[in-house]
Design an enzyme around this catalytic site. Sequence first.
Site, PDB file in Angstrom:
ATOM      1  N   LYS A 207      14.021  20.040   1.709  1.00 20.97           N
ATOM      2  CA  LYS A 207      14.898  19.856   2.861  1.00 20.97           C
ATOM      3  C   LYS A 207      16.280  20.443   2.561  1.00 20.97           C
ATOM      4  O   LYS A 207      16.839  21.199   3.332  1.00 20.97           O
ATOM      5  CB  LYS A 207      14.988  18.362   3.188  1.00 20.97           C
ATOM      6  CG  LYS A 207      15.852  18.053   4.375  1.00 20.97           C
ATOM      7  CD  LYS A 207      15.824  16.582   4.723  1.00 20.97           C
ATOM      8  CE  LYS A 207      16.875  16.297   5.786  1.00 20.97           C
ATOM      9  NZ  LYS A 207      17.002  14.884   6.105  1.00 20.97           N
ATOM     10  N   GLU A 213      14.808  19.684  -9.512  1.00 22.68           N
ATOM     11  CA  GLU A 213      13.419  19.906  -9.939  1.00 22.68           C
ATOM     12  C   GLU A 213      12.807  21.086  -9.177  1.00 22.68           C
ATOM     13  O   GLU A 213      12.200  21.985  -9.765  1.00 22.68           O
ATOM     14  CB  GLU A 213      12.560  18.655  -9.663  1.00 22.68           C
ATOM     15  CG  GLU A 213      12.880  17.449 -10.514  1.00 22.68           C
ATOM     16  CD  GLU A 213      13.974  16.565  -9.928  1.00 22.68           C
ATOM     17  OE1 GLU A 213      14.751  17.055  -9.076  1.00 22.68           O
ATOM     18  OE2 GLU A 213      14.057  15.394 -10.321  1.00 22.68           O
ATOM     19  N   GLY A 268      13.349  12.811   4.377  1.00 19.33           N
ATOM     20  CA  GLY A 268      12.421  13.408   3.418  1.00 19.33           C
ATOM     21  C   GLY A 268      11.066  12.709   3.419  1.00 19.33           C
ATOM     22  O   GLY A 268      10.017  13.353   3.470  1.00 19.33           O
ATOM     23  N   ARG A 269      11.078  11.379   3.372  1.00 19.05           N
ATOM     24  CA  ARG A 269       9.803  10.644   3.275  1.00 19.05           C
ATOM     25  C   ARG A 269       9.110  10.501   4.622  1.00 19.05           C
ATOM     26  O   ARG A 269       8.051   9.882   4.704  1.00 19.05           O
ATOM     27  CB  ARG A 269      10.044   9.284   2.632  1.00 19.05           C
ATOM     28  CG  ARG A 269      11.144   8.461   3.295  1.00 19.05           C
ATOM     29  CD  ARG A 269      11.572   7.307   2.398  1.00 19.05           C
ATOM     30  NE  ARG A 269      12.712   6.572   2.930  1.00 19.05           N
ATOM     31  CZ  ARG A 269      13.983   6.899   2.745  1.00 19.05           C
ATOM     32  NH1 ARG A 269      14.290   7.976   2.037  1.00 19.05           N
ATOM     33  NH2 ARG A 269      14.966   6.173   3.240  1.00 19.05           N
ATOM     34  N   GLU A 354      11.468   3.709  -1.074  1.00 12.87           N
ATOM     35  CA  GLU A 354      12.728   4.428  -0.873  1.00 12.87           C
ATOM     36  C   GLU A 354      13.353   3.948   0.446  1.00 12.87           C
ATOM     37  O   GLU A 354      14.568   3.953   0.600  1.00 12.87           O
ATOM     38  CB  GLU A 354      12.494   5.946  -0.848  1.00 12.87           C
ATOM     39  CG  GLU A 354      13.757   6.748  -1.113  1.00 12.87           C
ATOM     40  CD  GLU A 354      13.513   8.216  -1.412  1.00 12.87           C
ATOM     41  OE1 GLU A 354      13.888   8.682  -2.495  1.00 12.87           O
ATOM     42  OE2 GLU A 354      12.935   8.900  -0.543  1.00 12.87           O
ATOM     43  N   HIS A 385     -12.405  -2.597 -11.535  1.00 18.15           N
ATOM     44  CA  HIS A 385     -12.750  -2.644 -12.954  1.00 18.15           C
ATOM     45  C   HIS A 385     -11.516  -2.510 -13.824  1.00 18.15           C
ATOM     46  O   HIS A 385     -11.616  -2.180 -15.003  1.00 18.15           O
ATOM     47  CB  HIS A 385     -13.778  -1.556 -13.267  1.00 18.15           C
ATOM     48  CG  HIS A 385     -15.054  -1.773 -12.509  1.00 18.15           C
ATOM     49  ND1 HIS A 385     -16.073  -2.552 -12.991  1.00 18.15           N
ATOM     50  CD2 HIS A 385     -15.429  -1.373 -11.263  1.00 18.15           C
ATOM     51  CE1 HIS A 385     -17.046  -2.607 -12.084  1.00 18.15           C
ATOM     52  NE2 HIS A 385     -16.664  -1.897 -11.022  1.00 18.15           N
ATOM     53  N   LYS A 505      20.845  11.257 -10.788  1.00 24.43           N
ATOM     54  CA  LYS A 505      20.948  12.723 -10.653  1.00 24.43           C
ATOM     55  C   LYS A 505      22.276  13.205 -11.225  1.00 24.43           C
ATOM     56  O   LYS A 505      22.335  14.186 -11.968  1.00 24.43           O
ATOM     57  CB  LYS A 505      20.893  13.128  -9.173  1.00 24.43           C
ATOM     58  CG  LYS A 505      19.549  12.964  -8.506  1.00 24.43           C
ATOM     59  CD  LYS A 505      19.639  13.555  -7.099  1.00 24.43           C
ATOM     60  CE  LYS A 505      18.449  13.169  -6.240  1.00 24.43           C
ATOM     61  NZ  LYS A 505      18.591  13.577  -4.847  1.00 24.43           N
TER      62      LYS A 505
HETATM   63  O1  F6P Z   1      15.915  12.183  -4.496  1.00 22.63           O
HETATM   64  C1  F6P Z   1      15.274  11.640  -3.408  1.00 22.63           C
HETATM   65  C2  F6P Z   1      15.028  12.664  -2.349  1.00 22.63           C
HETATM   66  O2  F6P Z   1      16.207  12.954  -1.682  1.00 22.63           O
HETATM   67  C3  F6P Z   1      13.941  12.222  -1.385  1.00 22.63           C
HETATM   68  O3  F6P Z   1      14.426  11.399  -0.393  1.00 22.63           O
HETATM   69  C4  F6P Z   1      13.407  13.520  -0.915  1.00 22.63           C
HETATM   70  O4  F6P Z   1      12.152  13.375  -0.313  1.00 22.63           O
HETATM   71  C5  F6P Z   1      13.364  14.282  -2.206  1.00 22.63           C
HETATM   72  O5  F6P Z   1      14.530  13.881  -2.894  1.00 22.63           O
HETATM   73  C6  F6P Z   1      13.311  15.780  -2.087  1.00 22.63           C
HETATM   74  O6  F6P Z   1      14.405  16.301  -1.408  1.00 22.63           O
HETATM   75  P1  F6P Z   1      14.413  17.788  -0.888  1.00 22.63           P
HETATM   76  O7  F6P Z   1      13.321  17.945   0.095  1.00 22.63           O
HETATM   77  O8  F6P Z   1      15.768  17.996  -0.281  1.00 22.63           O
HETATM   78  O9  F6P Z   1      14.194  18.696  -2.067  1.00 22.63           O
END
Ligand code: F6P
Length: 544
Positions: A207, A213, A268-269, A354, A385, A505
């Site tokens: 987003k 990452e 995002g979620r 979240e 199990h 972060k």
């Molecule tokens: O760090 C949490 C978060 O902001 C989530 O809410 C989101 O889904 C994820 O990181 C990834 O964010 P982006 O789509 O901006 O890379």
Amino acid sequence: MTTPLKQLPAWKALEAHASSIKATHLRQLFADDPSRGERLTAEAEGIFLDYSKHRITDETLKLFLQLAEESGLREKLDAMFRGDKINITENRAVLHVALRAPKDAVIEFDGKNVVPEVHAVLDKMAAFADQLRSGKWLGYTEKPIRNIVNIGIGGSDLGPVMAYEALRHYSDRDLTFRFVSNVDGTDFHEATRDLDQEETLFIISSKTFTTLETMTNAHTARAWSLGKLKEHAAVARHFVAVSTNAQEVSKFGIDTANMFGFWDWVGGRYSMDSAIGLSTMIAIGPDHYRAMLAGFHSMDEHFRTTPFDKNLPFLMGALAIWYNDFFDAQTVAVLPYDQYLKRFPAYLQQLTMESNGKHVTLDGRVVDYQTGPIFWGEPGTNGQHSFYQLIHQGTKLIPCDFIGFFKSLNPIGRHHDLLMSNVFAQAEALAFGKTAEELKAENVADWLIPHKTFEGNRPSSVLLADHMTPATLGKLIALYEHSVFVQGAIWQIDSFDQWGVELGKVLAVRIIPELESAEEPALKHDSSTNALIRKYRAHRRPTA
Ligand code: F6P
């Protein structure tokens, strides 16, 4: 200022009611009302919910309906669907329901109908997906793309992975799909080690297009691709982006013609049915993807228009609050009896935790009650199990959501009946247990009786649908999304921000140079963090 939750008459009544109901066993509730198993059920859009094995009575439901009223739930729901900026700490609207609205719907945000834009992006995604699926989208060396790698994390990964697994039956088996999320280089390496750069397309899903990452993996992917394809011009054929940030996308080197957009008002979620679902659409095709969106929409409409006493998201939300706040339950187990839903619990963890892992109310007061429970789970029957022992006989109360289907997509011999018999048996065993008297009648030795006794009285819901389809998946997800909304609205929290992920972060960014610098850094953390950094520096692989 809103009336604090615990001062609402319905909340107080629920407290009193909970202490009276705690003494009653589910065996008793069923004995008192022989029709309970048929009465305490609800069905909507082909999703059937049996909530009879919960430690509730008609009075419980009546009080929760009163709580909804006193909490202004209806107004809060309308505000979300209307596009009000209900995510107050980020000053954002929460309009994921617009992502699945039909073409002729009108949903206005800032005075503008957003539905045409949503459908324009869907059409662009569909054209791209069709090109890929038909082998017409060629890589830089003119070979058709056969491998699709989604790079993203959190909502930009968990939804796509979950949906790909859930809808594998409907997917194009000639295409290979991989998902890279972790900044651990192993994730990228293992996802790509057997792929040919000439046939591989990366979807960079973010987003913000700034997430550490994802951007690290995206740069690694570009280097990996160009390692074979050499020419920078190859990026245009092998990279597309899904983002709200056109500027960062073009800075990375992806032509914005190959960018699929979405909007600030998609959390995002809550984004798996936005362009973030591009990998899903490529896998299952635009028609199935649209059927999934229609499934989402039908559950949205059910939530928006159905009275709360028959409203699935409301009932599930109320039950979650009931155990979380009145029975000290810490967790909810989600137990899908369908292998295709194997990533559903992981997906739900972000959606629920979240969203509702918050400790202050919308007006900034620290809550004096419990908010979001911990969600966890594994597909059945595997969990039986491993951890079910604790659910049956441990000291913790763990409400369970069982999810099953009438029909299997892979009807092999007796498998499905065996699978479903376990759903019914587990819910039955949890609720009714096995008494010392029953064990005695079976001639179990006295000393073994305490070990073999099942106390029962352990609550569960059973959700059933016909079979797994794209539409069913959409309905299930929307059901949980709206259940999360109900909980957050009653807890008076902002279910749509996520400030709790920020501090880690910021600290990581500060620590990176301390790990990498050639000079011994002057560390100013606490003594534990300083010592850990020194130890890591002493043992890390020297940079080449
Ligand atoms: O760090 C949490 C978060 O902001 C989530 O809410 C989101 O889904 C994820 O990181 C990834 O964010 P982006 O789509 O901006 O890379």
